[in-house]
Design a protein around this motif. Structure first.
Motif, short mmCIF file in Angstrom:
data_model
loop_
_atom_site.label_atom_id
_atom_site.label_comp_id
_atom_site.label_asym_id
_atom_site.label_seq_id
_atom_site.Cartn_x
_atom_site.Cartn_y
_atom_site.Cartn_z
N ARG A 40 0.86 -1.19 0.00
CA ARG A 40 0.00 0.00 0.00
C ARG A 40 0.91 1.24 0.00
NH1 ARG A 40 2.91 0.88 3.77
NH2 ARG A 40 2.52 0.86 6.00
N PHE A 41 0.38 2.33 -0.57
CA PHE A 41 1.20 3.56 -0.64
C PHE A 41 1.52 4.07 0.76
CE2 PHE A 41 1.82 8.11 -0.53
CZ PHE A 41 2.76 8.29 -1.54
N HIS A 42 2.74 4.56 0.94
CA HIS A 42 3.09 5.28 2.17
C HIS A 42 4.18 6.27 1.84
CE1 HIS A 42 3.68 6.16 6.38
NE2 HIS A 42 2.78 5.26 6.72
N SER A 106 5.78 1.17 -0.48
CA SER A 106 4.84 0.05 -0.61
C SER A 106 5.64 -1.27 -0.63
CB SER A 106 3.99 0.20 -1.86
OG SER A 106 4.82 0.42 -2.97
N GLU A 107 6.74 -1.28 -1.39
CA GLU A 107 7.55 -2.51 -1.51
C GLU A 107 8.37 -2.77 -0.25
OE1 GLU A 107 10.11 -2.94 -4.99
OE2 GLU A 107 8.77 -1.53 -6.00
N PHE A 108 8.97 -1.71 0.27
CA PHE A 108 9.84 -1.84 1.45
C PHE A 108 9.05 -2.38 2.65
CE2 PHE A 108 11.43 0.31 5.34
CZ PHE A 108 12.72 -0.21 5.39
N ASP A 109 7.88 -1.80 2.88
CA ASP A 109 7.08 -2.23 4.04
C ASP A 109 6.63 -3.68 3.87
OD1 ASP A 109 7.46 0.41 4.64
OD2 ASP A 109 5.40 0.84 5.18
N LYS A 110 6.36 -4.07 2.62
CA LYS A 110 5.93 -5.47 2.39
C LYS A 110 7.10 -6.43 2.66
CE LYS A 110 3.65 -8.53 -0.91
NZ LYS A 110 3.19 -9.41 0.17
N VAL A 111 8.30 -6.04 2.25
CA VAL A 111 9.46 -6.90 2.51
C VAL A 111 9.59 -7.14 4.02
CG1 VAL A 111 12.00 -6.99 2.48
CG2 VAL A 111 10.77 -6.26 0.44
N LEU A 112 9.50 -6.06 4.80
CA LEU A 112 9.68 -6.20 6.26
C LEU A 112 8.54 -6.98 6.91
CD1 LEU A 112 11.12 -2.80 7.56
CD2 LEU A 112 12.33 -4.79 6.71
N ARG A 153 -6.55 -11.53 22.40
CA ARG A 153 -6.03 -11.21 23.74
C ARG A 153 -4.52 -11.33 23.75
NH1 ARG A 153 -7.48 -15.94 25.78
NH2 ARG A 153 -6.92 -15.47 27.91
N ALA A 154 -3.88 -10.42 24.48
CA ALA A 154 -2.41 -10.47 24.55
C ALA A 154 -1.95 -9.97 25.92
CB ALA A 154 -1.81 -9.59 23.46
N ARG A 155 -0.79 -10.48 26.33
CA ARG A 155 -0.24 -9.99 27.62
C ARG A 155 0.15 -8.52 27.50
NH1 ARG A 155 1.87 -15.33 27.85
NH2 ARG A 155 1.02 -16.36 29.69
N TYR A 156 0.74 -8.17 26.34
CA TYR A 156 1.15 -6.78 26.13
C TYR A 156 0.69 -6.31 24.76
CZ TYR A 156 4.09 -7.16 30.24
OH TYR A 156 4.52 -7.33 31.52
N LEU A 157 0.50 -4.99 24.68
CA LEU A 157 0.12 -4.36 23.42
C LEU A 157 1.24 -3.40 23.01
CD1 LEU A 157 -2.13 -3.78 21.29
CD2 LEU A 157 -2.86 -1.91 22.77
N LEU A 158 1.71 -3.52 21.77
CA LEU A 158 2.68 -2.56 21.25
C LEU A 158 1.98 -1.78 20.15
CD1 LEU A 158 5.53 -1.38 21.09
CD2 LEU A 158 6.14 -3.23 19.52
N ASP A 159 1.85 -0.48 20.35
CA ASP A 159 1.17 0.35 19.35
C ASP A 159 2.18 0.90 18.35
OD1 ASP A 159 -0.44 1.93 17.86
OD2 ASP A 159 -1.00 3.33 19.45
N CYS A 160 2.10 0.41 17.12
CA CYS A 160 2.95 0.90 16.02
C CYS A 160 2.03 1.36 14.90
CB CYS A 160 3.86 -0.22 15.52
SG CYS A 160 5.03 -0.82 16.73
N SER A 161 0.92 1.99 15.26
CA SER A 161 -0.10 2.33 14.27
C SER A 161 0.19 3.62 13.52
CB SER A 161 -1.47 2.43 14.96
OG SER A 161 -1.44 3.45 15.93
N GLY A 162 1.40 4.14 13.65
CA GLY A 162 1.75 5.35 12.90
C GLY A 162 1.08 6.59 13.47
N ARG A 163 0.88 7.57 12.59
CA ARG A 163 0.37 8.85 13.09
C ARG A 163 -1.07 8.76 13.59
NH1 ARG A 163 0.55 12.28 8.71
NH2 ARG A 163 1.64 10.85 7.32
#
Ligand SMILES: Cc1cc2nc3c(=O)[nH]c(=O)nc-3n(C[C@H](O)[C@H](O)[C@H](O)COP(=O)(O)OP(=O)(O)OC[C@H]3O[C@@H](n4cnc5c(N)ncnc54)[C@H](O)[C@@H]3O)c2cc1C
Length: 426
Positions: A40-42, A106-112, A153-163
């Protein structure tokens, strides 16, 4: 019923996928929840050399080498064309890497993200996080995948949702920087003229009086071009973003002279008021990383670098907390302090960039006291706490301050129509 994950990560951008790979490699059960279907575009296409170490640790260097252009440095030009400084990363103070990458996101994020899945993370795309339930020992995450809702459900939540900063919005932590109320418009173009050889790989930054432009070569023929200016100035123009970008490029000889054979090949995108920080980056059951923690400004291309860096560091803090819950508070606080230190460092650099006299100093690099090499190192992502870097940056900022009153470096007009310096302090 879903299993209990050790960590649920919101967002599969660079920060989330980096954290996921490191966590699964340490033996944890991880799920990544990503709203979009990749690719996706970013925006955020120019990377920094100091991410190379993390790419090596992730084991993605071969994949990146095969797909993306190397970036050997940056060129900063005044919009009047009087001054231009070329920064080769190899010349940075204690330089470890001579290059980074220019990437189509778009490509870089998909690779990771694919890499995180290959390493064992569960990845759900087209899955948006709708709401959160924080309990004393776990977090309930209500998600929607193509119309269907369920709870993870998770023990911990890591928020990496961007802006979008899902957790930051939930706890109302977001604080915008009053001095960085900027608007940006950008698009991709084919066949924009570029230098031959190594400098053809550079990001070009063109500094005008009330705006600056980027030119980022993404492939041998494709270029990203964008402009940043104050929101109030954009509003006063009363133009649609597309018209504004077209006009601004036409009025800027440093770019227009390279556009003879160019065609725009994407729609015009824009972003507004994107600079902020969350007042807290941690809770008992959550951490924030990448843009979800804060974003300063695009000028020095620090976003992906900081996203990957904080993603890796958050993974280490979460690993420590999962292994020994008694260390959680100390580990989370250490993480927060580290992320804030680095954001403060770049915030100061960025705030200086927007002072008119900064362009006069940075486009007149001096080798005295190794100042040019020091600025180069910080631009490459060298964030070491070393004294040698610190005192030289203090001298650099002193020069910028004095330049306002005394022309230590020659004055420039920053007016694209006027190449002769006015002789008047800006
Ligand atoms: C104008 C501009 C120019 C920039 N230029 C550069 C540059 O040249 N170099 C650079 O390094 N950085 C640049 N950046 C910054 C860069 O875009 C970001 O810093 C970087 O993408 C941060 O990565 P991230 O993983 O934290 O977030 P993101 O890459 O934004 O990823 C977050 C992900 O979370 C997902 N998500 C959001 N909400 C939800 C939800 N509710 N549920 C599920 N998923 C969700 C999104 O779909 C997204 O995929 C620029 C930024 C701007 C505004």
């Amino acid at each position: 019923m879903d299993p209990l994950y050790d960590v649920a990560i919101i967002g599969g951008g660079p920060s989330g996928s980096t954290a996921a790979t490191f966590l699964v490699r340490q033996g944890h059960k991880v799920i990544v929840l990503e709203r979009e279907q990749f690719p996706r575009f970013h925006i955020g296409e120019s990377l920094l050399p100091h991410s190379m170490d993390a790419f090596e640790r992730l084991g993605v260097v071969e994949k990146l080498d095969a797909r993306f252009l190397p970036k050997y440095g940056a060129e900063i030009t005044t919009s009047c064309g009087t001054n231009s400084a070329k920064i080769f990363f190899k010349d940075g103070l204690c330089a470890k890497h001579d290059r980074a990458y220019q990437v189509t996101r778009s490509e870089f994020d998909k690779v990771l993200l694919d890499h995180a899945a290959e390493n064992g993370a569960a990845v759900l795309e087209k899955t948006s996080v709708e709401s959160l339930d924080f309990g004393p020992d776990e977090v309930g995450i209500n998600i929607k995948t193509e119309g269907e809702t369920r709870k993870v459900r998770a023990r911990y939540l890591l928020d990496c949702s961007g802006r979008g900063s899902v957790v930051g919005q939930y706890f109302k932590l977001k604080q915008n920087y009053a001095n960085l109320k900027k608007f940006s418009v950008f698009a991709h173009y084919e066949n924009v003229g570029r230098d031959e050889g190594i400098t053809g790989s550079f990001i070009r930054l063109i500094r005008g009086r009330d705006r600056w432009f980027w030119m980022i070569p993404l492939t041998p023929t494709k270029m990203s071009i964008g402009i940043v200016l104050d929101i109030v100035d954009f509003k006063a123009m009363k133009k649609a973003p597309e018209q504004m970008l077209d006009d601004a490029i036409r009025e800027q000889p440093q770019i227009w002279s390279r556009m003879t054979n160019a065609t725009r090949v994407t729609e015009v995108h824009s972003a507004s008021d994107y600079s902020y920080r969350n007042t807290s980056l941690l809770g008992d059951r959550w951490l924030l990383a990448g843009d979800a923690a804060g974003f300063i400004d695009p000028i020095f291309s620090t976003g992906v670098f900081l996203g990957i860096r904080s993603g890796e560091q958050a993974a280490h803090a979460l690993h420590a907390a999962l292994k020994n819950p008694l260390t959680r508070t100390a580990e989370f606080r250490k993480y927060e302090k580290n992320v804030n230190r680095v954001m403060d460092l770049y915030l100061r650099f960025v705030s200086n960039w927007y002072k008119p006299q900064f362009a006069e100093v940075i486009t007149n690099p001096t080798h005295r006291l190794k100042l040019a090499a020091t600025v180069n190192a910080v631009l490459a992502g060298n964030l070491s706490n070393s004294f040698s870097l610190w005192w030289r940056m203090e001298v650099f900022y002193l020069v910028v301050f004095l330049q306002r009153f005394f022309p230590l470096c020659p004055r420039v007009s920053l007016d694209p129509r006027q190449t002769v310096p006015s002789g008047v302090a800006n």
